[in-house]
Design a protein around this motif. Structure first.
Motif, mmCIF file in Angstrom:
data_model
loop_
_atom_site.group_PDB
_atom_site.id
_atom_site.type_symbol
_atom_site.label_atom_id
_atom_site.label_comp_id
_atom_site.label_asym_id
_atom_site.label_seq_id
_atom_site.Cartn_x
_atom_site.Cartn_y
_atom_site.Cartn_z
ATOM 1 N N THR A 145 46.919 47.684 41.600
ATOM 2 C CA THR A 145 46.526 47.202 39.729
ATOM 3 C C THR A 145 46.111 45.024 40.370
ATOM 4 O OG1 THR A 145 48.032 48.632 39.454
ATOM 5 C CG2 THR A 145 47.580 46.578 38.067
ATOM 6 N N GLY A 146 47.011 45.570 40.906
ATOM 7 C CA GLY A 146 46.804 43.805 41.408
ATOM 8 C C GLY A 146 46.034 43.022 42.257
ATOM 9 N N GLN A 147 44.830 43.794 42.518
ATOM 10 C CA GLN A 147 43.633 43.979 43.020
ATOM 11 C C GLN A 147 42.574 43.998 42.200
ATOM 12 O OE1 GLN A 147 44.060 46.477 46.595
ATOM 13 N NE2 GLN A 147 44.242 45.088 48.009
ATOM 14 N N ARG A 148 42.987 44.807 41.758
ATOM 15 C CA ARG A 148 41.724 45.617 40.629
ATOM 16 C C ARG A 148 41.292 44.204 39.596
ATOM 17 N NH1 ARG A 148 42.699 51.579 38.324
ATOM 18 N NH2 ARG A 148 42.502 52.267 40.221
ATOM 19 N N ARG A 149 42.628 43.681 39.181
ATOM 20 C CA ARG A 149 43.212 42.540 38.214
ATOM 21 C C ARG A 149 42.097 41.703 39.011
ATOM 22 N NH1 ARG A 149 46.917 42.168 34.606
ATOM 23 N NH2 ARG A 149 46.781 44.712 34.864
ATOM 24 N N ARG A 150 42.492 40.867 40.130
ATOM 25 C CA ARG A 150 41.989 39.195 40.901
ATOM 26 C C ARG A 150 39.886 39.660 40.512
ATOM 27 N NH1 ARG A 150 44.708 38.858 46.616
ATOM 28 N NH2 ARG A 150 45.845 40.128 45.810
ATOM 29 N N LEU A 151 39.808 41.183 41.113
ATOM 30 C CA LEU A 151 38.767 41.286 41.493
ATOM 31 C C LEU A 151 37.665 41.493 40.177
ATOM 32 C CD1 LEU A 151 36.681 42.780 43.005
ATOM 33 C CD2 LEU A 151 36.835 45.390 42.429
ATOM 34 N N LEU A 152 38.436 41.732 38.831
ATOM 35 C CA LEU A 152 37.586 41.765 37.316
ATOM 36 C C LEU A 152 37.787 40.822 37.521
ATOM 37 C CD1 LEU A 152 38.858 44.441 35.557
ATOM 38 C CD2 LEU A 152 36.968 44.469 36.170
ATOM 39 N N LEU A 153 38.732 39.340 37.316
ATOM 40 C CA LEU A 153 38.569 37.602 37.778
ATOM 41 C C LEU A 153 37.315 37.709 37.884
ATOM 42 C CD1 LEU A 153 40.026 35.094 36.838
ATOM 43 C CD2 LEU A 153 41.372 35.123 38.845
ATOM 44 N N ALA A 154 37.268 38.088 39.508
ATOM 45 C CA ALA A 154 36.280 37.404 40.225
ATOM 46 C C ALA A 154 35.408 37.884 39.515
ATOM 47 C CB ALA A 154 36.261 38.082 41.565
ATOM 48 N N ARG A 155 34.971 38.620 39.195
ATOM 49 C CA ARG A 155 33.750 39.221 37.774
ATOM 50 C C ARG A 155 33.167 38.842 36.999
ATOM 51 N NH1 ARG A 155 33.152 41.709 33.158
ATOM 52 N NH2 ARG A 155 30.910 43.547 33.108
ATOM 53 N N ALA A 156 34.310 37.250 36.510
ATOM 54 C CA ALA A 156 34.433 36.609 35.028
ATOM 55 C C ALA A 156 33.717 35.698 35.473
ATOM 56 C CB ALA A 156 36.023 37.040 34.130
ATOM 57 N N LEU A 157 34.564 35.001 37.045
ATOM 58 C CA LEU A 157 34.249 34.006 37.617
ATOM 59 C C LEU A 157 32.767 33.622 38.166
ATOM 60 C CD1 LEU A 157 37.195 32.766 38.449
ATOM 61 C CD2 LEU A 157 36.214 32.154 36.474
ATOM 62 N N VAL A 158 31.801 34.804 38.185
ATOM 63 C CA VAL A 158 30.773 34.340 38.838
ATOM 64 C C VAL A 158 29.354 33.836 38.830
ATOM 65 C CG1 VAL A 158 29.928 37.038 38.023
ATOM 66 C CG2 VAL A 158 29.780 35.939 40.832
ATOM 67 N N HIS A 159 29.718 33.529 37.205
ATOM 68 C CA HIS A 159 28.862 33.043 36.550
ATOM 69 C C HIS A 159 28.859 31.233 36.678
ATOM 70 C CE1 HIS A 159 25.502 34.767 35.129
ATOM 71 N NE2 HIS A 159 26.851 36.208 34.761
ATOM 72 N N GLN A 160 30.324 30.833 37.485
ATOM 73 C CA GLN A 160 30.881 29.447 36.978
ATOM 74 C C GLN A 160 30.624 29.457 34.989
ATOM 75 O OE1 GLN A 160 28.593 28.067 39.917
ATOM 76 N NE2 GLN A 160 29.909 28.391 42.299
ATOM 77 N N PRO A 161 31.445 29.934 34.646
ATOM 78 C CA PRO A 161 31.598 30.111 33.438
ATOM 79 C C PRO A 161 32.448 28.709 33.080
ATOM 80 C CG PRO A 161 32.875 31.318 33.623
ATOM 81 C CD PRO A 161 32.708 31.467 35.041
ATOM 82 N N GLU A 162 31.948 27.895 31.709
ATOM 83 C CA GLU A 162 33.126 26.871 31.159
ATOM 84 C C GLU A 162 33.982 27.585 30.141
ATOM 85 O OE1 GLU A 162 30.693 25.046 27.961
ATOM 86 O OE2 GLU A 162 28.590 25.483 28.914
ATOM 87 N N ALA A 163 34.625 28.623 30.253
ATOM 88 C CA ALA A 163 35.545 28.892 29.709
ATOM 89 C C ALA A 163 36.108 31.044 30.177
ATOM 90 C CB ALA A 163 36.030 29.047 28.297
ATOM 91 N N LEU A 164 37.889 30.875 30.251
ATOM 92 C CA LEU A 164 37.775 31.938 30.736
ATOM 93 C C LEU A 164 38.460 32.637 29.577
ATOM 94 C CD1 LEU A 164 38.781 34.453 32.921
ATOM 95 C CD2 LEU A 164 39.947 32.777 33.850
#
Length: 257
Positions: A145-164
């Motif tokens: 579960t922890g690895q999946r959460r970190r993976l989805l965080l990486a997915r969210a950050l791959v665009h280098q967004p202004e906000a999370l």
């Protein structure tokens, strides 16, 4: 960055918000607290364009100053991580494919969505950043579960967004995975970008958060600086039980009286 003006919204036949007004500016770090059923998930769905408000005079929802921002522009500006995304993600996608899918706003890998070499390298770099690069060939369903959460965080950050925007970041994680996730959020804040966390737990309100919004039954009942909002009185009223709140080094804790 986000502006609700007299917004009314429904989930199926249930009216969740009735004339809600709320503004969150660029670079703000905000925690939105409320009990289950308070409206937190609906708020995120409105921001993420999974749900649309009722069209009525004098009412609008603006994202980055626009009522009609293109979905692709929104995905580049805001990274989202939610429990629903983790539960519904395609189980036989590899870890690298999960992160790459963030470039396309897709759930899983698709033959017609081919990443460039630059995108793949950025995905690998983002995986290294969240400490999960070694699992790039592992299937999503085989990760903890922890690895999946970190993976989805990486997915969210791959665009280098202004906000999370992160819905209950430590929900369902053991103590070690929870601390790792919160440390990653603190690192993100250190880069000067905006963070919105929705939660019902004080331990997810990291010291870097400046503003706290309390919501219940679709209404904002308190909004302001963290130290002014996270009081025993406010949280006892919010959760309808006697709570004592303490603070140490920017972390808040509570116990039942």
């Amino acid at each position: 960055m986000i502006e609700f003006r007299q917004v009314t919204a429904y989930q199926q036949q249930t009216r969740v918000f009735d004339r809600l007004s709320l503004r969150i500016g660029p670079y703000e770090r905000v925690a939105i607290l409320g009990p289950n059923g308070a409206g937190k998930s609906t708020l995120l769905k409105l921001i993420n364009r999974e749900l649309y408000p009722v069209a009525q005079e004098g009412s609008y929802l603006k994202l980055f100053g626009s009522e009609t921002i293109h979905l692709w522009q929104l995905r580049e500006k805001i990274g989202f991580v939610s429990h629903d995304l983790q539960e519904n993600y395609t189980p036989f996608t590899t870890a690298l494919e999960v992160v790459v899918s963030g470039f396309f706003g897709a759930i899983g890998a698709h033959e017609h969505l081919q990443a460039t070499d630059i995108q793949v390298e950025r995905a690998r770099e983002t995986m290294r950043k969240v400490g999960i690069a070694q699992d790039d060939a592992c299937l999503f369903q085989r990760l903890s579960t922890g690895q999946r959460r970190r993976l989805l965080l990486a997915r969210a950050l791959v665009h280098q967004p202004e906000a999370l925007i992160f819905d209950e970041p430590a929900n369902g994680l053991d103590l070690g995975a929870s601390q790792t996730m919160l440390a990653l959020l603190r690192s993100f804040c250190g880069e000067g970008r905006a963070l919105i966390v929705t939660t019902h737990r004080l331990d997810e309100v990291i010291p870097d958060i400046d503003r706290v919004i309390l919501i219940n039954q679709g209404r904002v009942i308190a909004d302001g600086l963290k130290a002014d909002i996270l009081t025993s009185k406010n949280l006892s009223e919010l959760y309808q039980t006697k709570l004592n709140i303490t603070e140490k080094n920017g972390w808040y804790r509570c116990w039942h009286d």
